[in-house]
Scaffold this active site. Structure first.
Site, PDB file in Angstrom:
ATOM      1  N   SER A   1      24.598   7.470  10.046  1.00 42.16           N
ATOM      2  CA  SER A   1      25.522   6.498  10.616  1.00 42.16           C
ATOM      3  C   SER A   1      26.717   6.242   9.686  1.00 42.16           C
ATOM      4  CB  SER A   1      24.745   5.213  10.916  1.00 42.16           C
ATOM      5  OG  SER A   1      25.521   4.311  11.652  1.00 42.16           O
TER       6      SER A   1
ATOM      7  N   ASP B   1      25.764   9.728  21.924  1.00 43.62           N
ATOM      8  CA  ASP B   1      25.551   8.723  20.885  1.00 43.62           C
ATOM      9  C   ASP B   1      26.322   7.458  21.253  1.00 43.62           C
ATOM     10  OD1 ASP B   1      26.169   7.229  18.340  1.00 43.62           O
ATOM     11  OD2 ASP B   1      24.930   8.809  17.489  1.00 43.62           O
TER      12      ASP B   1
ATOM     13  N   HIS C   1      21.046   7.554  18.351  1.00 47.06           N
ATOM     14  CA  HIS C   1      21.891   7.458  17.171  1.00 47.06           C
ATOM     15  C   HIS C   1      21.021   7.755  15.945  1.00 47.06           C
ATOM     16  CE1 HIS C   1      25.299   6.162  14.785  1.00 47.06           C
ATOM     17  NE2 HIS C   1      24.555   5.279  14.136  1.00 47.06           N
TER      18      HIS C   1
END
Length: 825
Positions: free
Chosen positions: A508, A726, A755
């Protein structure tokens, strides 16, 4: 009058201008004048005009002759062709490598052919452009019978590519022979060697633009088909190689001076035939050469426009050009007190680092670290692996447990390092504001959708107050809580552990941290895996505007899944019916919050989880169903408690410190207000939740820095991972990062909604990562900017049997509880 013409004629006999046309003109003029009368002034004017025209004609003729001779000197005519081996006449002198060589033996080229060379398209701006192909003739000589003489110019150590400094021809040494390429000739007739253009970033042997990094396998480039026709340079029968070069439309190459080394070309044989071990595999030995030393970003060699120079100057405001050296400190390791690390082989410690790296001897702060050490012998040790979960501002201390999620042949060869970034979790001091944002209050927050001016004023005042108090209580961090600062902390960790390079695994927002570290310390990166990449050009305001659309889309996908299993959840057999029930609950919570703590904003925030990962679909489906059908809020409160537990050690305050100071934010609320209402029309579920989460940045006392320009040109092979649906980072974000890192490979899960999706049991995703971490092996890279590996997603969860527990790895179980699965960025 006739007497004057005869006198002029007699003078012209002894002049150098003996032109037959003039004689004919004279005779014709004489006959005309003998038959008619004319005035002296008329004849004088005609004679002057005639000589003027004659003079101009002679000048033009001379210039044309000189031009034709010069053109034929450097080019063949239309009927000239490159001679094939058997077409070389026996009487011709055999080609030598260097003109004037004392080596008198004559050897013919073994083979004639051609190869493709790719050049960057010229445009007015200095940016990198797409590549266009030119075909270059190539003469191949037998390497055992080639008259080698030197010295030659070498711009790339360990790459057997040399330049004849006289003719600017490029000489490539390969196992199959010695290959000579003619120079490139620009619009103005200046010659450039192909080797020098490659090292300067203007040319490449492959369409992807990647420069060579070692011995060249010319058989993959050389095509044994000679080129024919005009503009093709011919073989030089005297000096060897080619006469002339390949003419192009390029006008200029702004190549900065580089260190040139005169070498004996014989040494290239030893380089190619000797061992070619990867320097990256050795950590104890310092290498005198790194392939990064010659791989230059093309932007560094273009003459940039003034506007671009100004932007480059301002984007480096986050750090000085003369940053003092980072002091090396020690880490005292001991037992871990973190609950997630109890009963594991991890050890923990603290590292003192400068608060301000521009003044490293002043105030220090402490970074909390965890480590699971390697168990193999030192000769098989592959170095340290730093892991960051993202956020930004999430605790990464437990992520040393990543070692438990990998096969032993990988996990036993690394030291896995987890760490809490500065100001986060167990790092000291930890950022904390005495006043929490409204969304974090123990009581329900106000309705997030500002349908009235009163609601909007409540949120704006709360955001201003929070920004003011948070800055007041954490003054020392205001200018030193950026991603650049955290990247420098990573460099301090490397130095403290006495490692030459690091390996890095980022999830991330941790992908942006990896990009920044790779830009600041490109020679210190060994291997890197970046899962769910942020676009560095959209940090952070633009990204905050994009994310609600993806989150709403994935929640709608979950609504469709609930409708599919209507017989289990009884929430409606169509997506619209499920959505209507969800909104009905939300509206009821305005007056009657669940347990006095879950209002409309908290209700929406809970369901971020279903947008981030399908692993939450079963539990949230059951909780939603129980609340609607049985009026039982037990499971909903349990999900809220899971969210709170997952945030332990994380800092929403640190999140805003990083986001608000990493990059500029608009200070005009009216502008942002219009943007959020525009996005609300497309994503009504989470837009205003997200807006108020980021709103303190518009009132932050420290203005955001200009973000650092990410540059991945010097980074070797690396892996990128994403899923095409995502919720917060689109496929375009990942493709942009793939562009910035020319040797990266992108693994994309088509129609996947998760994600941070790596190491979740999808063999198509996990196996390339394991192979890369084990041996450095990567999949082939596609020529176009598309995914290099395309995977199918894991099957959607099934409620049969309802809420069947799924076995999870300990590190993954921890990671799934993290806020980047449950909340907006």
């Amino acid at each position: 009058m006739l007497q004057k013409l005869e006198k002029t004629h007699s003078e012209l006999k002894y002049s150098r201008v003996n032109n037959e046309q003039h004689e004919n003109q004279f005779e014709a003029t004489k006959q005309i004048l003998s038959k008619s009368w004319c005035s002296p002034s008329f004849l004088f004017t005609k004679s002057k005009l005639f000589y003027t025209i004659l003079f101009v004609f002679v000048i033009i003729s001379g210039v044309m002759i000189v031009g034709i001779v010069g053109y034929k000197t450097n080019n063949t005519n239309d009927n000239e062709k490159i001679p094939v081996d058997d077409a070389v006449e026996k009487n011709d002198q055999h080609p030598q490598l260097r003109r004037g060589s004392s080596y008198n033996k004559a050897y013919e080229p073994e083979k004639l052919g051609h190869m493709n060379v790719y050049f960057r398209k010229s445009k007015e701006r200095g940016d990198r452009q797409d590549l266009e192909r030119y075909r270059f003739p190539v003469a191949r000589y037998d390497r055992d019978r080639f008259p080698i003489r030197g010295p030659f110019l070498s711009f790339m150590p360990q790459v057997p590519l040399f330049v004849d400094r006289v003719t600017q021809q490029t000489i490539a040494i390969a196992a199959t022979g010695v290959y000579i390429l003619p120079p490139l000739i620009n619009f103005f007739g200046r010659r450039f060697s192909v080797a020098e253009l490659i090292v300067s970033g203007y040319a490449s042997l492959v369409s992807s633009g990647i420069p060579p990094s070692g011995p060249i396998n010319m058989m993959s480039y050389f095509q044994p088909v000679p080129l024919y026709g005009a503009g093709i340079p011919r073989i030089d029968p005297v000096g060897g190689g080619f006469i002339g070069g390949i003419r192009t439309k390029y006008k200029s190459f702004h190549i900065r001076s580089k260190p040139r080394k005169y070498v004996n070309i014989d040494s290239a044989y030893e380089t190619e035939e000797g061992d070619n071990d990867d320097d990256d595999e050795t950590y104890d030995k310092g290498s005198s050469y790194s392939e990064q030393d010659y791989r230059k970003r093309p932007l560094q060699h273009y003459r940039r426009p003034d506007t671009y120079r100004k932007r480059t100057k301002s984007t480096t405001r986050t750090m000085k050009t003369t940053t003092p050296a980072i002091p090396v400190a020690d880490i005292e390791w001991g037992e871990c007190a973190h609950p997630a690390l109890l009963g594991t082989p991890a050890e923990c410690g603290f590292l003192s680092v400068p608060l301000d790296y521009n003044h490293p001897k002043e105030k220090k702060i402490k970074i909390a670290l965890s480590r699971i050490k390697h168990t193999v012998t030192d000769d098989k040790f592959q170095g340290i692996m730093l892991i960051n979960p993202g956020g930004p501002g999430q605790s990464g201390l437990p992520l040393a447990l990543l070692a438990l999620g990998l096969p032993s042949e990988v996990s036993e060869t690394y030291d896995f390092i987890g760490f809490d970034p500065r100001g986060v979790g167990r790092s000291e001091p930890a950022i904390s504001c005495s006043s929490s944002p409204p969304s974090s209050s123990s009581e329900p927050a106000p309705e997030p959708v500002p349908s009235t001016q009163i609601l909007e004023d409540i949120w704006l005042n709360a955001s201003k107050t929070y920004a003011m108090i948070c800055a007041k209580n954490n003054k020392e961090f205001l200018s030193h809580m950026t991603t650049v600062d955290i990247a420098k902390d990573m460099e301090s960790i490397r130095l403290a552990l006495r490692q030459n390079k690091i390996n890095y695994y980022g999830f991330s927002a941790g992908t942006y941290l990896g990009q920044i570290y790779a830009t600041l310390y490109p020679t210190r990166v060994r291997r890197m895996v970046l899962d769910s990449n942020l676009d560095p050009d959209k940090i952070w305001y633009s990204a905050s505007l994009d994310s609600p659309i993806g989150i709403d889309r994935n929640i709608e996908i979950w609504f469709q899944w609930l409708a599919k299993y209507h017989k289990f959840y009884r929430l409606g057999d169509t997506k619209s019916e499920v959505r209507e029930r969800w909104y009905n609950v939300r509206d009821q919570l305005k007056k009657n919050p669940i347990n006095g703590i879950i209002g409309p904003l908290e209700w929406t925030a809970l369901f971020y989880g279903v947008a981030y990962t399908q692993e939450t679909w079963l539990s949230f489906g059951a909780a939603f169903s129980e609340l609607v059908n049985k009026k039982d809020d037990t499971l909903i409160l349990q999900e809220l408690q899971n969210l709170i537990n997952g945030q332990q050690g994380d800092s929403g305050d640190a999140f805003l410190f990083i986001v608000c100071t990493d990059a500029p934010w608009p200070r005009d609320w009216e502008k942002s207000r219009i943007e959020y209402w525009r996005i609300f029309s497309k994503a009504p579920i989470v837009t205003w939740n997200s807006a108020w989460q980021f709103s303190p940045c518009q009132f932050w006392s420290q203005k955001g820095h200009k973000p650092l320009d990410v540059n991945g040109e010097k980074i070797g092979d690396m892996l990128l991972v994403t899923q095409t649906l995502d919720p917060v980072v689109s496929l375009d974000y990942n493709l942009r990062v793939r562009e910035l890192f020319p040797r990266s490979r992108l693994i994309a899960v088509e129609n996947g909604t998760t994600h941070s999706s790596s190491l979740r049991g999808n063999p198509c995703v996990d196996n390339p990562i394991i192979a890369y971490l084990q041996s450095g092996q990567v999949p082939p890279r596609e020529a176009d900017n598309i995914a290099d590996v395309k995977c199918s997603p894991l099957p959607e969860p099934s409620p049969t049997p309802l809420m069947a527990p799924k076995k999870k790895l300990k590190f993954r179980d921890y990671l799934c509880k993290q806020p980047h699965y449950r909340r907006s960025r």
